[in-house]
Design an enzyme around this catalytic site. Sequence first.
Site, PDB file in Angstrom:
ATOM      1  N   LYS A   1      -5.569  13.968  -8.562  1.00 28.38           N
ATOM      2  CA  LYS A   1      -6.496  13.987  -7.425  1.00 28.38           C
ATOM      3  C   LYS A   1      -6.994  15.428  -7.300  1.00 28.38           C
ATOM      4  O   LYS A   1      -6.878  16.066  -6.243  1.00 28.38           O
ATOM      5  CB  LYS A   1      -5.772  13.480  -6.157  1.00 28.38           C
ATOM      6  CG  LYS A   1      -6.667  13.213  -4.960  1.00 28.38           C
ATOM      7  CD  LYS A   1      -7.583  12.007  -5.112  1.00 28.38           C
ATOM      8  CE  LYS A   1      -8.573  11.925  -3.980  1.00 28.38           C
ATOM      9  NZ  LYS A   1      -9.563  10.848  -4.138  1.00 28.38           N
TER      10      LYS A   1
ATOM     11  N   ASP B   1      -7.767   7.267  -7.391  1.00 28.64           N
ATOM     12  CA  ASP B   1      -8.457   6.123  -6.774  1.00 28.64           C
ATOM     13  C   ASP B   1      -9.219   5.336  -7.832  1.00 28.64           C
ATOM     14  O   ASP B   1      -9.188   4.102  -7.863  1.00 28.64           O
ATOM     15  CB  ASP B   1      -9.357   6.577  -5.611  1.00 28.64           C
ATOM     16  CG  ASP B   1     -10.232   7.774  -5.935  1.00 28.64           C
ATOM     17  OD1 ASP B   1     -10.057   8.387  -7.017  1.00 28.64           O
ATOM     18  OD2 ASP B   1     -11.107   8.109  -5.112  1.00 28.64           O
TER      19      ASP B   1
END
Length: 366
Positions: A190, A222
């Site tokens: 991330k 994600d």
Amino acid sequence: MKIAILPGDGIGTEIVAQAVRVLGCLDLKFETETAAVGGAAYEAHGHPLPEATLKLAKEADAVLFGAVGDWKYDKLERALRPEQAILGLRKNLGLFANFRPAICYEQLTHASSLKPELVAGLDILIIRELTGDIYFGQPRGRREAPDGAFKGAPEAFDTMRYSRPEIERIAHVAFQAARKRNRKVTSVDKANVLETFQFWKDVVTEVHAQYPDVELEHMYVDNAAMQLVKAPKKFDVLVTGNMFGDILSDEAAMLTGSIGMLPSASLNEFGRGLYEPSHGSAPDIAGKDLANPLATILSVAMMLRFSLNQPEAADRIESAVRSVLAAGVRTADIWSDGCTKVGTRAMGDAVVAALSGTTTKIITKS
Ligand code: IPM
Ligand code: MG
């Protein structure tokens, strides 16, 4: 060779019992010793990871672990909760490399909640870093918020952190694993938001220079969660941190039809390891002879291959499992029309029979 057997809670005892039977019919000599862990250990000894259990796990050549946890312990202080047993074993044994393969067996293509063509032939490997990240990072705790819009209000906090050597060693494990497979590593981070994972990405990229024969791609977590259900077969090896790996490995497990099929290995730098099914203790079905023991049985195969240097025995177990599935024998979690529904024990019988080259009368569950 000594194997520590830690069945734990819930379905842990039932599934481990079947895996131990499988170990017993391999014509190999093992010494096994069983000890309490998790909620069961808390009940018996007042602690989820008693000294004696930890000592046994440290001395053994390998640990076979069932599962821990039950909602009835949710009110206990954190240090006494069953989950602390597995976290404590990982930390104390230095089990930093967690292998969670997600393989969709041909016979179970239709058990997945995804379209069969998306998962048919799926064979991916999640490598999760297991002793760092927000799971173990200090400081953590509760306090009065020292700043921000709610300064002075009660708050809780944890710390996400990774050091260079921690990232380097797990990156090496991933690239080396990819060399034995399809030579592709997806590093999940991330980096667009978190400092920890920008560092992760930089260090993985550096280590990659030593593996020019392996392809490396970086992916935000994600997006990785989305790609896993959109086109899971595009992955080969995924490597990620402790927290993201926890979440993505459950997601990947469901691609294969049932989390009840997935083994895992947690290794330290000396190749010693703890082997456990990827699923939890499922207290709702405990003691009912309903649980699928195959993930634990397949974990024994991983143990034979990674820690006990018995690759042929590992192959034998895996082909026994395939033949049992091919014969249509299914526990409830993987059952579909036309198959024979069996309980935990009868599934163990079927694998034992396949290993010894005999057939067994299958006791069907209604
Ligand atoms: C797992 C489990 C554990 C974890 C729990 C039981 C502490 O979910 O092995 O994935 O979060 O690592
Ligand atoms: Mg988990």
